[in-house]
Enzyme design. Structure first.
Site, PDB file in Angstrom:
ATOM      1  CB  SER A 191      -0.958  -0.015   1.203  1.00  0.00           C
ATOM      2  OG  SER A 191      -1.863   1.059   1.137  1.00  0.00           O
ATOM      3  CB  THR A 192       1.325   4.088   2.341  1.00  0.00           C
ATOM      4  OG1 THR A 192      -0.073   4.162   2.567  1.00  0.00           O
ATOM      5  CG2 THR A 192       1.918   5.482   2.283  1.00  0.00           C
ATOM      6  CG  HIS A 227      -4.303  -0.935  -0.663  1.00  0.00           C
ATOM      7  ND1 HIS A 227      -3.963  -0.861   0.669  1.00  0.00           N
ATOM      8  CD2 HIS A 227      -4.882  -2.157  -0.826  1.00  0.00           C
ATOM      9  CE1 HIS A 227      -4.309  -1.983   1.287  1.00  0.00           C
ATOM     10  NE2 HIS A 227      -4.863  -2.787   0.395  1.00  0.00           N
ATOM     11  CG  MET A 236      -2.045   3.637   7.019  1.00  0.00           C
ATOM     12  SD  MET A 236      -2.392   5.396   6.736  1.00  0.00           S
ATOM     13  CE  MET A 236      -3.351   5.352   5.225  1.00  0.00           C
ATOM     14  CG  ASP A 286      -5.848  -5.488   2.703  1.00  0.00           C
ATOM     15  OD1 ASP A 286      -6.459  -6.539   2.998  1.00  0.00           O
ATOM     16  OD2 ASP A 286      -5.707  -5.082   1.539  1.00  0.00           O
TER      17      ASP A 286
END
Length: 348
Positions: free
Chosen positions: A168-169, A194, A288, A291
């Site tokens: 993600s991030t 994401h 972050m 998940d």
């Protein structure tokens, strides 16, 4: 009432959006907007004056565009930046370039200011700024040359394995780093990052140009093949992997968000864990939230090997931390060592 702990500066040439973004961020008790700037020159003075923890940055501004300013900032005074622009959805190439230059995250400027939508956008922007404030930022030291790996190890047999990667991030650069260490005949690999629907095709094309394996946005029915990396499309469907007549295939399935996301790393990892036959390797990169932690645990419990990016090399040590703390991670590895670790598990 606790005092705000995160100092933010908003950089945007639109007085309207400077006001909107200031109201959005000021509604979070942890965030104080200490300054606003109309262009990069103004932003430099504001940064010197207020020493912020995070800045939000528009792409299109007079005098110097946001990308040029971001590149100079990351070379001379690296700090957390969240891109907030009308171009972030339509100009996916621009935003991906911003992330490569070191921006922590991005989101589009709010277009719907109705109560329900506005509240959701406030939560999203504040969450990204809070995460950025704690992100690990590294100086930009010139363009990294693409690294195209050769067949790495004696006994290497990618055909017997499936690799699943979640991020993600900070994942744009992390995924690029991992794949740059894969040879052209890499193990069949699926990735959920994401990212909105407008971004994943561009992301896949950019990766395909700089790494040795083939990289494409996954389509329903795609087979998992040696030398190919499939990126989950952003949007309204989850990416799963099922056992087909001639080996594992991708299925894109409808469904609600899982762990706050669609596509979800948890859903992908859970489906890979259910495969029978190939040896499974799960990898959790920077991001972050939580998940992927539950799905990766299932993959490990099914007999697969699991790797987590270590804290020091993560932009945001959220998803790898959650997976490590629930027992899903077999070993933690620095980002630059993950590709070597994966290939080492692909020996016959």
């Amino acid at each position: 009432m606790m005092a705000p702990s995160i100092r933010a500066i908003i950089v945007d040439d639109s007085a309207f959006y400077r006001g909107v973004l200031k109201r959005m961020l000021s509604s979070d008790p942890e965030i104080e907007v200490v300054g606003t700037a109309v262009d990069p020159h103004d932003a430099r003075e504001q940064i010197k004056r207020f020493n912020p923890d995070v800045i939000t940055l528009d792409v299109e501004m007079p005098g110097m565009d946001g990308l040029s300013f971001l590149e100079k900032l990351m070379r001379l005074r690296p700090m957390p930046v969240v891109m907030v622009s009308t171009l972030t959805e339509q100009g996916a190439e621009v935003t991906l370039r911003a992330l490569e230059l070191g921006a922590v995250d991005f989101m589009p400027k709010p277009s719907d200011l109705s109560d329900e939508s506005y509240r959701e956008q406030v939560r999203e922007l504040a969450g990204k700024v809070r995460a950025a404030a704690h992100a690990r930022i590294r100086p930009l030291n010139g363009a990294r040359a693409p690294r195209r790996a050769d067949n790495p190890l004696e006994g290497y047999d990618p055909s017997r394995h499936v690799v699943a990667i979640g991020a993600s991030t900070g994942g744009v650069e992390a995924i690029s780093e991992v794949l740059s260490g894969f040879p052209a005949n890499c193990p069949p690999t699926v990735i959920t990052q994401h990212m909105p629907a407008a971004f994943t095709p561009n992301f896949a094309r950019r990766l395909d140009k700089i790494v040795a394996p083939r990289v494409k946005e996954a389509e329903d029915g795609d087979r998992l093949e040696v030398g190919q990396v499939l990126i989950a499309p952003g949007g309204e469907r989850h990416m799963t992997v099922t056992q087909g007549a001639r080996g594992p295939v991708v299925r894109l399935v409808e469904g609600p968000t899982v762990s706050g996301h669609r596509p979800s790393v948890d859903v992908m990892m859970d489906s890979v864990a259910a495969l029978r036959g190939p040896s499974l390797i799960g990898v959790m990169l920077t991001g972050m939230g939580r998940d992927g932690a539950k799905g990766l645990l299932k993959l490990r419990q099914s007999g697969g090997h699991t790797i987590g990016q270590d804290e020091n090399s993560c932009v945001v040590y959220g998803m790898p931390r959650a997976a490590f703390e629930n027992g899903a991670i077999e070993r933690q590895v620095t980002l630059t060592g993950i590709s070597r670790e994966v290939l080492g598990l692909c020996r016959a």
